[in-house]
Design an enzyme around this catalytic site. Structure first.
Site, PDB file in Angstrom:
ATOM      1  N   SER A  84     -10.854   6.811  -2.592  1.00 13.11           N
ATOM      2  CA  SER A  84     -12.067   7.626  -2.456  1.00 13.11           C
ATOM      3  C   SER A  84     -13.285   7.025  -3.149  1.00 13.11           C
ATOM      4  O   SER A  84     -14.119   7.749  -3.695  1.00 13.11           O
ATOM      5  CB  SER A  84     -11.817   9.060  -2.948  1.00 13.11           C
ATOM      6  OG  SER A  84     -10.889   9.718  -2.109  1.00 13.11           O
ATOM      7  N   GLU A 110      -4.349   1.881  -6.886  1.00 12.19           N
ATOM      8  CA  GLU A 110      -4.744   2.907  -5.925  1.00 12.19           C
ATOM      9  C   GLU A 110      -3.927   4.175  -6.184  1.00 12.19           C
ATOM     10  O   GLU A 110      -2.808   4.302  -5.654  1.00 12.19           O
ATOM     11  CB  GLU A 110      -4.501   2.400  -4.499  1.00 12.19           C
ATOM     12  CG  GLU A 110      -5.285   1.142  -4.169  1.00 12.19           C
ATOM     13  CD  GLU A 110      -5.717   1.099  -2.719  1.00 12.19           C
ATOM     14  OE1 GLU A 110      -6.844   0.706  -2.472  1.00 12.19           O
ATOM     15  OE2 GLU A 110      -4.936   1.510  -1.847  1.00 12.19           O
ATOM     16  N   GLY A 118      -7.628   8.710   0.545  1.00 13.45           N
ATOM     17  CA  GLY A 118      -7.706   9.354   1.858  1.00 13.45           C
ATOM     18  C   GLY A 118      -8.279  10.763   1.835  1.00 13.45           C
ATOM     19  O   GLY A 118      -8.741  11.268   0.801  1.00 13.45           O
ATOM     20  N   HIS A 128       0.853  -1.198   0.000  1.00 15.85           N
ATOM     21  CA  HIS A 128       0.000   0.000   0.000  1.00 15.85           C
ATOM     22  C   HIS A 128       0.888   1.245   0.000  1.00 15.85           C
ATOM     23  O   HIS A 128       1.947   1.258   0.636  1.00 15.85           O
ATOM     24  CB  HIS A 128      -0.916  -0.010   1.226  1.00 15.85           C
ATOM     25  CG  HIS A 128      -2.005   1.022   1.145  1.00 15.85           C
ATOM     26  ND1 HIS A 128      -1.770   2.349   1.380  1.00 15.85           N
ATOM     27  CD2 HIS A 128      -3.311   0.918   0.819  1.00 15.85           C
ATOM     28  CE1 HIS A 128      -2.907   3.015   1.220  1.00 15.85           C
ATOM     29  NE2 HIS A 128      -3.854   2.173   0.876  1.00 15.85           N
TER      30      HIS A 128
HETATM   31  P1  13P Z   1     -10.070   5.716   0.832  1.00 17.89           P
HETATM   32  O1  13P Z   1     -11.227   4.934   0.217  1.00 17.89           O
HETATM   33  O2  13P Z   1     -10.371   6.184   2.218  1.00 17.89           O
HETATM   34  O3  13P Z   1      -9.604   6.811  -0.076  1.00 17.89           O
HETATM   35  O4  13P Z   1      -8.861   4.698   0.994  1.00 17.89           O
HETATM   36  C1  13P Z   1      -8.548   3.845  -0.057  1.00 17.89           C
HETATM   37  C2  13P Z   1      -7.482   2.921   0.356  1.00 17.89           C
HETATM   38  O5  13P Z   1      -6.369   3.319   0.660  1.00 17.89           O
HETATM   39  C3  13P Z   1      -7.815   1.489   0.380  1.00 17.89           C
HETATM   40  O6  13P Z   1      -6.674   0.737   0.603  1.00 17.89           O
END
Ligand code: 13P
Length: 268
Positions: free
Chosen positions: A212, A169, A175, A97
């Site tokens: 998101s 991602e 975030g 991640h």
């Molecule tokens: P958000 O959906 O809060 O943006 O986070 C995504 C994420 O990092 C999933 O691993």
């Protein structure tokens, strides 16, 4: 209908008590047919894995860990190994991640070691890759994530790669303050990842989107042919939120398959 993946990583959130409550609430809200055609997963923090495994019981929800070390044991203070995770009967292990790459110094080389260790222990690696805002601005998103995938899977056989999941991602989408990728923006990056996985001899590896995802954009993202699943953070940190997302995606996919196909332009 091919399997569609919907899961949530909790990051550094939820105690054991909160985990028990979340899973009980989720089980009460899961649509009856959620287990068919869908692979649902939750990825709690290490400390909540035992409680999560017990609370899941027979529900069609896979369990994952957020990270692991590549060695089975040793002088690695503060780390958790695959041998330890095995006791919780986990299905998945999330690796690479961008928060781990940014804050904890993970590199493509260590992620490669972790992918190999996860496979050796029978876990399904969920490899996360992402482009930075600078890479996006330079039109280098596809190249950046394909590079990460190739380095993470270096030295693996085709059948080992085929046991993995990939999540795209975008770092700029994740975030607080993240801007979700539109389906149009995610599409070419997912296509590039599918092409690379095909070149690696593993064309069936699902490529999930994360960053998101919320109730407003989930159906449109899930409608993209190159998106095989959604990996959700904040919007699924309540059982209500996760169950609503699952229902929204299921309804949209059901509607799409039951609508008679419109006249499609011929390809090629
Ligand atoms: P958000 O959906 O809060 O943006 O986070 C995504 C994420 O990092 C999933 O691993």
């Amino acid at each position: 209908m091919s399997t569609f993946w919907i899961g949530t990583g909790w990051k550094m959130n939820k105690t054991v008590a909160e985990t028990r409550r979340y899973i009980a609430d989720l089980k009460a809200r899961l649509p009856d047919d959620a287990g068919a055609d869908y692979a649902l997963f939750i990825i709690p923090p290490f400390t909540a894995l035992a409680a999560a495994r017990e609370a899941i019981g027979m529900a069609p929800v896979l369990l994952g860990a957020q990270n692991m070390h590549w060695a089975d044991a040793g002088a690695y203070t503060g780390e958790i190994s695959a041998v330890m995770l095995k006791e919780f009967d986990i299905d998945l292990v999330e690796l690479g991640h961008s928060e781990r790459r940014e804050h904890f110094g993970e590199t493509d080389a260590t992620i490669n070691l972790k992918v190999k260790a996860a496979l050796r222990h029978g876990f399904r690696p969920l490899l996360c890759v992402g482009d930075s805002a600078e890479e996006r601005a330079a039109g280098a998103s596809g190249a950046a994530v394909v590079r990460q995938v190739k380095l993470a899977f270096a030295g693996l056989t085709k059948s080992e790669i085929s046991r993995c999941l990939v999540a795209y991602e975008p770092i700029w989408a994740i975030g607080e303050g993240g801007v979700p990728a539109s389906p149009e923006e995610a599409r070419p990056v997912h296509v590039a990842l599918h092409v690379a996985l095909k070149e690696l001899g593993a064309p069936s590896v699902p490529v999930l989107y994360g960053g998101s995802v919320n109730l407003d954009n989930a159906a449109a993202l899930a409608g993209e042919q190159a998106i095989d699943g959604l990996f959700v953070g904040r919007a699924a940190w309540s059982a209500d939120g996760f169950a609503a997302l699952i229902s929204r995606v299921m309804a949209a996919r059901k509607a799409a398959t039951s609508t008679p196909a419109k006249a499609m332009p011929a390809i090629g």
